[in-house]
Enzyme design. Structure first.
Site, mmCIF file in Angstrom:
data_model
loop_
_atom_site.group_PDB
_atom_site.id
_atom_site.type_symbol
_atom_site.label_atom_id
_atom_site.label_comp_id
_atom_site.label_asym_id
_atom_site.label_seq_id
_atom_site.Cartn_x
_atom_site.Cartn_y
_atom_site.Cartn_z
ATOM 1 N N TYR A 135 -23.553 -40.353 -75.736
ATOM 2 C CA TYR A 135 -22.637 -40.216 -76.881
ATOM 3 C C TYR A 135 -21.220 -40.112 -76.319
ATOM 4 O O TYR A 135 -20.851 -39.111 -75.715
ATOM 5 C CB TYR A 135 -23.014 -38.970 -77.688
ATOM 6 C CG TYR A 135 -22.225 -38.746 -78.977
ATOM 7 C CD1 TYR A 135 -21.188 -39.589 -79.389
ATOM 8 C CD2 TYR A 135 -22.548 -37.674 -79.801
ATOM 9 C CE1 TYR A 135 -20.498 -39.356 -80.569
ATOM 10 C CE2 TYR A 135 -21.862 -37.437 -80.989
ATOM 11 C CZ TYR A 135 -20.830 -38.277 -81.363
ATOM 12 O OH TYR A 135 -20.144 -38.027 -82.530
ATOM 13 N N LYS A 163 -23.627 -44.551 -77.898
ATOM 14 C CA LYS A 163 -22.975 -44.495 -79.203
ATOM 15 C C LYS A 163 -21.503 -44.293 -78.921
ATOM 16 O O LYS A 163 -21.116 -43.322 -78.264
ATOM 17 C CB LYS A 163 -23.536 -43.311 -79.992
ATOM 18 C CG LYS A 163 -22.655 -42.791 -81.108
ATOM 19 C CD LYS A 163 -23.460 -41.854 -81.957
ATOM 20 C CE LYS A 163 -22.646 -40.806 -82.700
ATOM 21 N NZ LYS A 163 -21.475 -41.298 -83.393
ATOM 22 N N ASP A 190 -16.885 -45.188 -88.708
ATOM 23 C CA ASP A 190 -17.462 -45.863 -89.878
ATOM 24 C C ASP A 190 -16.501 -46.896 -90.465
ATOM 25 O O ASP A 190 -16.925 -47.905 -91.024
ATOM 26 C CB ASP A 190 -17.814 -44.830 -90.954
ATOM 27 C CG ASP A 190 -18.723 -43.738 -90.413
ATOM 28 O OD1 ASP A 190 -19.211 -43.885 -89.269
ATOM 29 O OD2 ASP A 190 -18.932 -42.742 -91.115
HETATM 30 C C1 HMN Z 1 -21.823 -37.788 -85.532
HETATM 31 O O1 HMN Z 1 -22.115 -37.573 -84.359
HETATM 32 O O2 HMN Z 1 -22.006 -36.980 -86.399
HETATM 33 C C2 HMN Z 1 -21.185 -39.056 -85.989
HETATM 34 O O3 HMN Z 1 -21.996 -40.138 -85.798
HETATM 35 C C3 HMN Z 1 -19.877 -39.295 -85.404
HETATM 36 C C4 HMN Z 1 -19.203 -40.360 -86.198
HETATM 37 O O4 HMN Z 1 -18.633 -41.284 -85.314
HETATM 38 C C5 HMN Z 1 -18.169 -39.749 -87.090
HETATM 39 N N1 HMN Z 1 -17.139 -39.182 -86.279
HETATM 40 C C6 HMN Z 1 -16.768 -37.908 -86.424
HETATM 41 O O5 HMN Z 1 -17.163 -37.208 -87.310
HETATM 42 C C7 HMN Z 1 -15.814 -37.377 -85.393
HETATM 43 C C8 HMN Z 1 -17.706 -40.793 -88.067
HETATM 44 O O6 HMN Z 1 -18.789 -41.040 -88.914
HETATM 45 C C9 HMN Z 1 -16.517 -40.318 -88.887
HETATM 46 O O7 HMN Z 1 -16.883 -39.176 -89.590
HETATM 47 C C10 HMN Z 1 -16.072 -41.410 -89.829
HETATM 48 O O8 HMN Z 1 -15.795 -42.571 -89.103
HETATM 49 C C11 HMN Z 1 -14.860 -41.006 -90.680
HETATM 50 O O9 HMN Z 1 -13.683 -41.046 -89.928
#
Ligand code: HMN
Length: 294
Positions: A135, A163, A190
Site C-alpha cells: 500500500y 495499491k 477515486d
Molecule cells: C483506503 O485505504 O481506505 C483507501 O483505499 C484509500 C483511498 O485511496 C482513499 N484515500 C484516502 O482516504 C486518503 C480515496 O478513496 C479517497 O478517499 C478518495 O480518492 C477521495 O479523495
C-alpha cells in the site's frame, strides 16, 4: 489474480453510539455491498481507520466482515501499523480467519529508510502464506517507494501487487511497467479511477466507492466495453460528487452520514477525524439525494 481486479470498496468501520466496533452493523453493510456487484472489500485501511484502532478492534472488524461475506467477496486485510510486531499479529490473524490477502503501508510515524520499510514488509509477508499487496500512500506515510524497492519486493511470488494512492498516474504507469504484466496495480485516488485504469491499473480500491458503488461500476463497465466517452461521463459525475464530499469537515464523516441516511449506521469517524455537525445535515441529505438520482 482475477479476484483482485475491479472495484474494491475501502470499507468504513462500523461503530456504535459509544464509538465501539459494532460487528452487527459491519455485517449489515458488508452484506449490502455483496449485492452491488463489487469485487471485494479492503478492511482496516485509511477509510477503515485501522490506524486509529487497537489491534483487538481491527481483528473484530475483519472477523465480522469475513463471517458475513468472506465466501462471496475478495477480502483484503490491511494490517499496516506503527510497529512491525502489531502488523505481524494482524497478518497472522487475517490468515487464520480467512482473509484472501494482506496489505500494508510502511510502518508509520518514524522516518524510515528503505531498508527498514523492506524489513517491515518482509516480516509481514513471511508471517503468512497469503498474497501481499503493498500500500503506497506517500502523502500520509511520508515514504516514497522507489521503483527499485518495488521491483525487489515484486520478485517474490507472494507479492502480487501494489495499491497506489499517490496522485501521479505517471508513477502508476511506471510501477505497472516495472512489476510486469502479472503484477497488479490498483488505483487509489477515486477521482482518477478512469485515468488510472487507462494507464495500466487493473482496478481500484477506494473509500468513496462505498457511497456510490454503482457509479464506479458504470465507469468500469463502460471502460471494459471500450466506450471511453460514456466512461468519462460517469467519472465526471463522480468527481463532482467527490468535490461535494470533500467540502465537509471530514470526508469519512460525510460518507458515514450518507450511509446512515440509507439505513447503515457506522457511527462517527474517530477523533481526530472530525464528525459531521448537525448544521451539515441538510447538505448531506441533498448530496445523498443527488447520488441516488443517478
Ligand atoms: C483506503 O485505504 O481506505 C483507501 O483505499 C484509500 C483511498 O485511496 C482513499 N484515500 C484516502 O482516504 C486518503 C480515496 O478513496 C479517497 O478517499 C478518495 O480518492 C477521495 O479523495
Amino acid at each position: 489474480l482475477e479476484a483482485f481486479k475491479g472495484i474494491i470498496i475501502a470499507l468504513y468501520s462500523s461503530y456504535d453510539a459509544e464509538g465501539n466496533i459494532d460487528k452487527e452493523a459491519a455485517r449489515k453493510l458488508a452484506r449490502h455491498y455483496a449485492s452491488t456487484g463489487v469485487k471485494g472489500l479492503y478492511v482496516g485501511g485509511s477509510s477503515g481507520e485501522g490506524m486509529l484502532q487497537s489491534v483487538e478492534e481491527r481483528k473484530q472488524m475483519l472477523e465480522a466482515v469475513i463471517a458475513e461475506v468472506g465466501d462471496e467477496l475478495t477480502i483484503i486485510a490491511h494490517v499496516g501499523a506503527p510497529s512491525t510486531r502489531d502488523s505481524v499479529e494482524l497478518a497472522v490473524h487475517a490468515e487464520l480467519v480467512g482473509a484472501h490477502a494482506v496489505s500494508a503501508v510502511p510502518a508509520i510515524y518514524y522516518r524510515l529508510s528503505p531498508d527498514s520499510v523492506e524489513s517491515h514488509w518482509q516480516a509481514i509477508i513471511d508471517s503468512t502464506s497469503l498474497p501481499f499487496i503493498i500500500y503506497h500512500i506517500p502523502q500520509t506515510t511520508g515514504f516514497q517507494l522507489s521503483k527499485s524497492l518495488l521491483v525487489k519486493m515484486a520478485a517474490q511470488d507472494k507479492v502480487i501487487g501494489v495499491k497506489i494512492s499517490a496522485e501521479s498516474t505517471f508513477e502508476l504507469q511506471q510501477f505497472k511497467a516495472a512489476g510486469g504484466n502479472d503484477f497488479l496495480v490498483l488505483n487509489g485516488p477515486d477521482e482518477q479511477y478512469l485515468a488510472g485504469r487507462s494507464i495500466g491499473a487493473d482496478g481500484g480500491i477506494g473509500g468513496t466507492y462505498g457511497v456510490m458503488p454503482e457509479l464506479f461500476l458504470k465507469v468500469e463497465q463502460c471502460y471494459g466495453q471500450g466506450d471511453m466517452a460514456e466512461a468519462q461521463k460517469w467519472q465526471f459525475i463522480i468527481n463532482d460528487l467527490i468535490v461535494e464530499l470533500l467540502s465537509f469537515p471530514s470526508l469519512y464523516g460525510a460518507c458515514k452520514a450518507i450511509l446512515s441516511l440509507r439505513g447503515f449506521e457506522t457511527g462517527q469517524p474517530r477523533m481526530p477525524l472530525l464528525p459531521i455537525e448537525a448544521s451539515d445535515q441538510d447538505r448531506v441529505k441533498a448530496l445523498n439525494n443527488r447520488i441516488l438520482d443517478y
